[in-house]
Write a protein that holds these residues in place. Structure first.
Motif, PDB file in Angstrom:
ATOM      1  N   ASP A  47      30.581  40.549  31.721  1.00 49.94           N
ATOM      2  CA  ASP A  47      30.319  41.013  30.740  1.00 49.94           C
ATOM      3  C   ASP A  47      30.876  39.863  29.818  1.00 49.94           C
ATOM      4  OD1 ASP A  47      29.424  43.585  30.560  1.00 49.94           O
ATOM      5  OD2 ASP A  47      30.367  43.666  28.932  1.00 49.94           O
ATOM      6  N   PRO A  48      29.583  40.716  28.948  1.00 47.40           N
ATOM      7  CA  PRO A  48      29.129  38.967  27.306  1.00 47.40           C
ATOM      8  C   PRO A  48      30.561  39.483  26.804  1.00 47.40           C
ATOM      9  CG  PRO A  48      27.394  40.357  27.747  1.00 47.40           C
ATOM     10  CD  PRO A  48      27.608  40.786  29.099  1.00 47.40           C
ATOM     11  N   ASP A  49      31.510  40.161  27.029  1.00 46.93           N
ATOM     12  CA  ASP A  49      32.407  41.329  26.215  1.00 46.93           C
ATOM     13  C   ASP A  49      33.680  40.322  26.739  1.00 46.93           C
ATOM     14  OD1 ASP A  49      33.594  42.088  29.329  1.00 46.93           O
ATOM     15  OD2 ASP A  49      33.756  44.148  27.772  1.00 46.93           O
ATOM     16  N   GLY A  50      34.102  39.534  27.942  1.00 53.69           N
ATOM     17  CA  GLY A  50      34.147  38.187  28.138  1.00 53.69           C
ATOM     18  C   GLY A  50      35.906  39.123  28.829  1.00 53.69           C
ATOM     19  N   HIS A  51      36.359  40.227  29.094  1.00 51.06           N
ATOM     20  CA  HIS A  51      36.907  40.730  30.025  1.00 51.06           C
ATOM     21  C   HIS A  51      36.755  41.838  30.659  1.00 51.06           C
ATOM     22  CE1 HIS A  51      36.999  43.953  27.651  1.00 51.06           C
ATOM     23  NE2 HIS A  51      36.821  43.632  26.366  1.00 51.06           N
ATOM     24  N   THR A  52      35.359  41.706  31.206  1.00 50.99           N
ATOM     25  CA  THR A  52      35.080  43.277  32.122  1.00 50.99           C
ATOM     26  C   THR A  52      34.173  42.050  32.942  1.00 50.99           C
ATOM     27  OG1 THR A  52      34.940  44.629  30.865  1.00 50.99           O
ATOM     28  CG2 THR A  52      33.357  44.753  32.361  1.00 50.99           C
ATOM     29  N   ILE A  53      34.544  42.444  34.125  1.00 50.41           N
ATOM     30  CA  ILE A  53      33.658  42.004  35.241  1.00 50.41           C
ATOM     31  C   ILE A  53      32.572  42.845  36.224  1.00 50.41           C
ATOM     32  CG2 ILE A  53      35.113  40.063  35.156  1.00 50.41           C
ATOM     33  CD1 ILE A  53      36.109  40.469  38.134  1.00 50.41           C
TER      34      ILE A  53
ATOM     35  N   LEU B  66      30.494  48.767  45.145  1.00 47.42           N
ATOM     36  CA  LEU B  66      30.572  47.960  43.618  1.00 47.42           C
ATOM     37  C   LEU B  66      31.343  49.024  42.710  1.00 47.42           C
ATOM     38  CD1 LEU B  66      28.788  46.264  41.633  1.00 47.42           C
ATOM     39  CD2 LEU B  66      27.020  48.006  41.045  1.00 47.42           C
ATOM     40  N   ALA B  67      32.038  48.314  42.166  1.00 46.06           N
ATOM     41  CA  ALA B  67      32.878  48.829  40.643  1.00 46.06           C
ATOM     42  C   ALA B  67      32.913  47.519  39.189  1.00 46.06           C
ATOM     43  CB  ALA B  67      34.138  49.103  41.321  1.00 46.06           C
ATOM     44  N   SER B  68      33.351  47.834  38.826  1.00 45.81           N
ATOM     45  CA  SER B  68      34.149  47.782  37.160  1.00 45.81           C
ATOM     46  C   SER B  68      35.155  47.156  36.813  1.00 45.81           C
ATOM     47  CB  SER B  68      33.186  47.997  36.126  1.00 45.81           C
ATOM     48  OG  SER B  68      33.810  49.085  36.015  1.00 45.81           O
ATOM     49  N   PHE B  69      36.158  46.382  36.914  1.00 43.41           N
ATOM     50  CA  PHE B  69      37.460  46.217  36.038  1.00 43.41           C
ATOM     51  C   PHE B  69      37.811  45.226  34.729  1.00 43.41           C
ATOM     52  CE2 PHE B  69      37.650  45.791  40.649  1.00 43.41           C
ATOM     53  CZ  PHE B  69      37.791  46.767  41.391  1.00 43.41           C
ATOM     54  N   ASP B  70      38.565  46.344  34.609  1.00 44.16           N
ATOM     55  CA  ASP B  70      38.599  44.791  33.669  1.00 44.16           C
ATOM     56  C   ASP B  70      40.479  43.812  33.867  1.00 44.16           C
ATOM     57  OD1 ASP B  70      40.478  44.099  30.579  1.00 44.16           O
ATOM     58  OD2 ASP B  70      40.954  46.241  29.960  1.00 44.16           O
ATOM     59  N   ILE B  71      39.361  42.319  33.985  1.00 42.16           N
ATOM     60  CA  ILE B  71      40.177  41.500  34.232  1.00 42.16           C
ATOM     61  C   ILE B  71      41.730  41.049  33.472  1.00 42.16           C
ATOM     62  CG2 ILE B  71      39.083  39.792  33.201  1.00 42.16           C
ATOM     63  CD1 ILE B  71      39.962  39.837  36.973  1.00 42.16           C
ATOM     64  N   ARG B  72      42.054  41.675  32.389  1.00 41.99           N
ATOM     65  CA  ARG B  72      43.175  41.241  31.259  1.00 41.99           C
ATOM     66  C   ARG B  72      44.487  42.037  32.323  1.00 41.99           C
ATOM     67  NH1 ARG B  72      41.078  42.854  26.210  1.00 41.99           N
ATOM     68  NH2 ARG B  72      40.212  45.016  27.277  1.00 41.99           N
ATOM     69  N   THR B  73      44.086  43.357  32.528  1.00 43.65           N
ATOM     70  CA  THR B  73      44.905  44.199  33.500  1.00 43.65           C
ATOM     71  C   THR B  73      45.119  44.322  35.564  1.00 43.65           C
ATOM     72  OG1 THR B  73      43.960  45.695  33.453  1.00 43.65           O
ATOM     73  CG2 THR B  73      45.706  44.836  31.666  1.00 43.65           C
ATOM     74  N   GLY B  74      43.474  43.575  36.011  1.00 42.02           N
ATOM     75  CA  GLY B  74      43.197  44.317  37.262  1.00 42.02           C
ATOM     76  C   GLY B  74      42.821  45.488  36.531  1.00 42.02           C
TER      77      GLY B  74
END
Length: 467
Positions: free
Chosen positions: A268-274, A283-291
């Motif tokens: 994602d353009p915000d830099g921390h969402t995948i 299909l799911a979205s994650f906050d990669i900073r915390t998993g």
């Protein structure tokens, strides 16, 4: 409680998606208008051929002279115009190497956006990588037409691995670095200007049971366009790993997602969402900073997901895969906005961010519309020429019989003869007609007997008068 789509969120924003399938076709799907609409397929390019399956694609959607690069199963790389599908240039990555396409397919392709030569208005630079690790960096010019297309110089080539198979290749936003990985090949970072390896990952340690997980990367992406140090990978063992080359060689963060292989990851353009898609159509979205799992997208697919792409401007993502559907989701609500059936197994997709949807028709669409109009006109002309047979009502039939009877009476009065009109005879008439010969014979016998009786009576009377 299940999520409910509010009325104002129905429909799809103006987008243009190019999908690629297992038969080598390129299909253009558009949603037009300022308001939300329904995506439809407006163009199909190419011919059906399984040997020309599209394995990888990359787009440079600049406003002036946009380009689309496509890598096919037979080893050919084509540069097309994404507006109308015209071919600018094509070449084979194998050359005189002697490798067959089946053993050494193209696994990664990138079309550079930045211009290396400012004097060449229509030029491009391509990065390709095969399964055996043969990386090639090539510059191409095509100022006027396909015949004038030439290579600027001999391509830069190097080997990305000594053994194993390269299955993943991704270039960062600055287009100065790239990451490669695959089966029995650890993730590595390469400097594209120097063509040298600057970092390589280290496999994670054994688990509590002493089991070692073999290396098998299936997808990768950089978190930010400005930072090449952090990237995320997906593995065959359904793991998502975060690497930071500035801290350590092993993953900084690792977590599992479902129980099947990770097939696609988009940032994602915000830099921390995948956004993560797997082989079981999750299909799911994650906050990669915390998993942390932010949520799963509704509208489950029925086949393995092959590609997930985030639109650079609109708040939507698109996915495609083996269920032959192009699905568009809303990023905020994670609701399914639209689904388009595309008939073939899909291998990838790209967004054309230069598409606004305000123009009435594109150049390629006008040709298709003109052809359809000509076909419709021909069909209308044919329908006008052929008379249409209409079933007559009972009143019309009766009135017509009355007119015929009146005409017959007039002709009989004038003394003119007219052929009798054949009418359908009933069963009684047919039977009476069959019995006509027998009645005639009986009449003849009666007439003979009556004649003979008259003769006899005349003779008797004559004899009586004489006596």
């Amino acid at each position: 409680m299940p999520r409910i789509i509010p009325p104002e969120n129905l429909g799809c924003p103006p987008i243009r998606a190019l999908t690629f399938d297992s038969l080598g076709l390129i299909k253009v799907t558009e949603a037009r208008g300022k308001e939300r609409g329904t995506p439809t397929v407006v163009n199909t390019w190419g011919e059906m051929n399984a040997s020309r399956t599209v394995l990888a694609a990359s787009i440079d959607d600049r406003l002036r002279n946009p380009l689309l690069a496509v890598a096919r199963k037979d080893g050919n790389v084509e540069i097309l115009n994404p507006c109308n599908g015209d071919l600018h240039f094509a070449y084979s990555v194998y050359g005189d190497d002697g490798c067959s396409p089946e053993d050494n397919e193209i696994s990664a392709l990138h079309l550079f956006r930045k211009k290396i030569d400012d004097q060449a208005e229509r030029s491009c630079t391509l990065l390709t990588c095969t399964k055996k690790g043969d990386v090639s960096l090539r510059s191409v010019k095509f100022p006027d037409a396909h015949s004038d297309s030439t290579d600027d110089s001999s391509p830069k080539t190097w080997k990305a691995c000594g053994s194993g198979e390269i299955l993943v290749g991704k270039v960062d936003g600055s287009e100065n670095f790239s990451v490669f990985g695959g089966r029995r090949v650890e993730a590595t970072i390469w400097d594209l200007e120097q063509c040298t390896k600057i970092w390589s990952a280290k496999s994670p340690p054994k688990d509590n049971l002493g089991i070692f997980t073999p290396t098998w990367f299936t997808s990768a992406t950089f978190l930010s366009k400005d930072d090449h140090r952090k990237f995320v990978t997906g593995t065959k063992s359904h793991q998502v790993r975060l690497y930071d080359i500035s801290t350590q060689r092993r993953p900084v963060l690792s977590f599992d997602f479902r129980e099947t292989a990770i097939t696609s990851i988009a940032e994602d353009p915000d830099g921390h969402t995948i956004y993560v898609g797997n082989a079981s159509a999750d299909l799911a979205s994650f906050d990669i900073r915390t998993g942390k799992l932010l949520g799963s997208f509704l509208g489950k697919c029925s086949g393995s997901i092959r590609s997930v792409v985030r639109h650079p401007q609109h708040q939507v993502i698109a996915s495609c895969g083996l269920d032959r559907y192009l699905r568009v989701y809303d990023v905020k609500t994670r609701q399914l906005i639209s689904a388009v059936f595309l008939k073939q197994h899909l291998t990838g997709l790209v967004f054309d961010s230069g598409f606004t949807g305000e123009a009435e028709t594109a150049v390629a669409n006008t040709v298709a519309e003109a052809e359809t109009e000509e076909i419709m006109e021909q069909e209308d002309d044919e329908t006008e020429k052929v008379p249409v047979k209409r079933k007559k009502s009972k009143k019309e039939k009766r009135s017509r019989e009355i007119d015929f009877e009146d005409k017959d009476d007039e002709e009989n009065e004038d003394g003119t003869e007219k052929a009798p009109v054949k009418t359908k005879k009933s069963r009684k008439e047919k039977r009476s007609r069959e019995n006509v010969p027998e009645a005639e014979e009986k009449d003849e016998l009666r007439s003979k007997k009556s004649r003979e009786h008259k003769k006899i009576t005349k003779k008797v009377k004559h004899n009586q008068e004489e006596y």
